[in-house]
Scaffold this active site. Structure first.
Site, PDB file in Angstrom:
ATOM      1  N   ASP A 119       0.829  -1.215   0.000  1.00 12.78           N
ATOM      2  CA  ASP A 119       0.000   0.000   0.000  1.00 12.78           C
ATOM      3  C   ASP A 119       0.855   1.252   0.000  1.00 12.78           C
ATOM      4  OD1 ASP A 119      -2.904  -0.060   0.072  1.00 12.78           O
ATOM      5  OD2 ASP A 119      -2.746  -1.266   1.873  1.00 12.78           O
ATOM      6  N   GLU A 161      -4.109   7.679   0.539  1.00 12.29           N
ATOM      7  CA  GLU A 161      -4.857   7.196   1.698  1.00 12.29           C
ATOM      8  C   GLU A 161      -3.953   6.933   2.884  1.00 12.29           C
ATOM      9  OE1 GLU A 161      -7.477   3.322   3.144  1.00 12.29           O
ATOM     10  OE2 GLU A 161      -6.568   3.331   1.159  1.00 12.29           O
ATOM     11  N   ASP A 219      -5.631   5.957  -4.098  1.00 11.49           N
ATOM     12  CA  ASP A 219      -5.881   4.802  -3.245  1.00 11.49           C
ATOM     13  C   ASP A 219      -5.002   3.688  -3.798  1.00 11.49           C
ATOM     14  OD1 ASP A 219      -6.718   2.718  -1.673  1.00 11.49           O
ATOM     15  OD2 ASP A 219      -8.845   3.209  -1.808  1.00 11.49           O
ATOM     16  N   ILE A 245      -4.072   0.542  -2.933  1.00  9.80           N
ATOM     17  CA  ILE A 245      -4.697  -0.777  -3.057  1.00  9.80           C
ATOM     18  C   ILE A 245      -6.059  -0.681  -2.395  1.00  9.80           C
ATOM     19  CG2 ILE A 245      -4.608  -3.229  -2.467  1.00  9.80           C
ATOM     20  CD1 ILE A 245      -1.619  -3.126  -2.468  1.00  9.80           C
ATOM     21  N   ASP A 246      -7.093  -0.516  -3.195  1.00  6.28           N
ATOM     22  CA  ASP A 246      -8.445  -0.527  -2.652  1.00  6.28           C
ATOM     23  C   ASP A 246      -8.885  -1.979  -2.502  1.00  6.28           C
ATOM     24  OD1 ASP A 246     -10.866   0.944  -1.866  1.00  6.28           O
ATOM     25  OD2 ASP A 246     -11.759  -0.035  -3.597  1.00  6.28           O
ATOM     26  N   THR A 284      -8.011  -3.788   0.445  1.00 10.39           N
ATOM     27  CA  THR A 284      -6.773  -4.367   0.968  1.00 10.39           C
ATOM     28  C   THR A 284      -7.001  -5.743   1.586  1.00 10.39           C
ATOM     29  OG1 THR A 284      -6.097  -2.103   1.504  1.00 10.39           O
ATOM     30  CG2 THR A 284      -4.752  -3.870   2.386  1.00 10.39           C
ATOM     31  N   ASP A 336     -11.304   7.002  -2.494  1.00  6.75           N
ATOM     32  CA  ASP A 336     -12.103   5.914  -3.075  1.00  6.75           C
ATOM     33  C   ASP A 336     -12.858   6.343  -4.326  1.00  6.75           C
ATOM     34  OD1 ASP A 336     -11.713   3.813  -1.063  1.00  6.75           O
ATOM     35  OD2 ASP A 336     -12.929   5.056   0.267  1.00  6.75           O
TER      36      ASP A 336
END
Length: 383
Positions: free
Chosen positions: A60, A85, A164, A166-167, A169, A310
């Protein structure tokens, strides 16, 4: 990352940054021992209240800082307005907090990573650092011309970026796949993972450019995947989007909505009464993408559990298709679409508002067809 001849192209830079992010995500996940080593549970203010456990991985943070570094290097006038994020701090096995930073070369980045991974993981640090500094040009089966932004339409100093890295996660970590009753729509699993990059106007708060990448969309072999990439541009006098959205087939039959599994039963009952079927799936970016690709008609979330990172990228793509993402509660109250905006507020810890403006506190409705939204708004207000 620059094009040949030194010409800058922001869209291509964002696409290449998203593909580099996908490569890092795949490398981090391809080795289970490395993945286990890299996972760190989020705690306190960083944790998302929706989940019993929320996770931050080195992937991330490394992805986020890599995108910031690459885009900021090519577009220095945007550098100070690129946000992500994740906090860049990562706690190593000795309890030391290390700020992950991309150095000017692979050696400096490797040293930073090794401070987190410690001895015995030199090879992992080297591999990751090499990937961070590798030149990337996203390749696809049907190459397409990436448009340049009109020179008179963009003030790069007035552009902000939300990342973002890694949306979804938790899906990235577990990888466990469950399918819905609808073809092509997974409920959980790597297919739900997305890299989201959104560019917005700092003054108006309107999202202008979006890139959504699915790092694990196309499985070639065991642990071997390639990306699917989607992008859109929605300027006042210029709109464009990726070719793979030109002929997105609209599903036949009744209307289909996509929801979080934690959605309120009252809203689901309302949607059922006005003729919607349900698909439940993980990942805000993934659910928005299903609207973008016309696989579902609408994504509805009544709770304030998504954030600017997001939605900024997916909203820009929807706007390039004449759709949008609007505030759920405000739009129903006012009887008209009230789009999400990205007006920044100075963080102020003293009054507890440090993260408030970053949250989509009124919920959201994402649609590609605004006429469908208008009809839905009337029906929801009446029910």
């Amino acid at each position: 990352m620059s094009d040949a001849g030194g010409n800058r192209n922001l869209i291509r830079s964002l696409i290449n940054a998203a593909e580099k992010a996908a490569n890092i995500a795949r490398i981090c996940r391809s080795n289970k021992a490395l993945l286990s080593l890299l996972v760190q549970e989020k705690k306190g203010d960083e944790a998302n209240a929706r989940f019993e456990h929320d996770f931050k991985t080195l992937a991330d943070v490394l992805i986020q800082e890599t995108i910031k570094y690459d885009v900021g290097a090519e577009f220095p006038e945007m550098k100070d307005n690129i946000r992500g994020e994740e906090s860049p701090n990562f706690t190593n096995a000795n309890g030391e907090s290390i700020a992950i930073a991309v150095g000017p070369g692979a050696g400096e980045t490797e040293s930073c990573l090794l401070a987190i991974l410690h001895n015995g993981h030199e090879e992992a640090a080297r591999i990751l650092a090499t990937e961070v500094h590798r030149e990337i040009a996203f390749d696809q089966e049907q190459p397409e011309e990436i448009p340049e932004l009109p020179n008179d339409a963009v003030d790069y100093t007035n552009l902000g970026v939300w990342i973002d890295p890694i949306d979804a996660t938790a899906e990235y970590i577990s990888g466990d796949t469950m399918f819905t009753n609808f073809p092509g729509i997974t409920s959980t699993g790597l297919d739900c993972v997305t890299v989201l990059i959104g560019v917005y106007d700092l003054t108006s708060g309107i999202p202008l450019i979006g890139v959504v990448c699915q790092p694990f969309r196309n499985k070639i072999d065991d642990n071997v995947y390639t990306s699917s990439m989607y992008w859109g541009i929605a300027l006042d006098n210029f709109q464009a989007h990726s070719k793979n959205l030109n002929n997105s087939p609209k599903r036949s039959g009744g209307h289909l909505g996509i929801f979080s599994s934690s959605e309120r039963a009252e809203l689901l009952q309302q949607m059922l009464e006005i003729g919607y079927e349900f698909a439940f799936s993980a990942g805000a970016g993934h659910k928005a993408l299903k609207v973008i690709t016309n696989e579902v008609d609408i994504y509805v979330l009544s709770k304030g559990s998504t954030f600017k990172w997001d939605t900024c990228g997916p909203q820009a793509i929807l706007r390039s298709l004449n759709g949008d993402i609007v505030e759920f509660q405000t739009s129903i109250k006012e009887g008209k679409p009230v789009p999400l905006k990205y007006i920044e507020v100075v963080d102020n810890e003293a009054d507890g508002s440090i993260a408030d403006w970053k949250c989509n506190s009124q919920g959201l409705i994402a649609v590609r067809d605004m006429k469908l939204f208008e009809d839905l708004l009337v029906k929801l207000a009446e029910s």
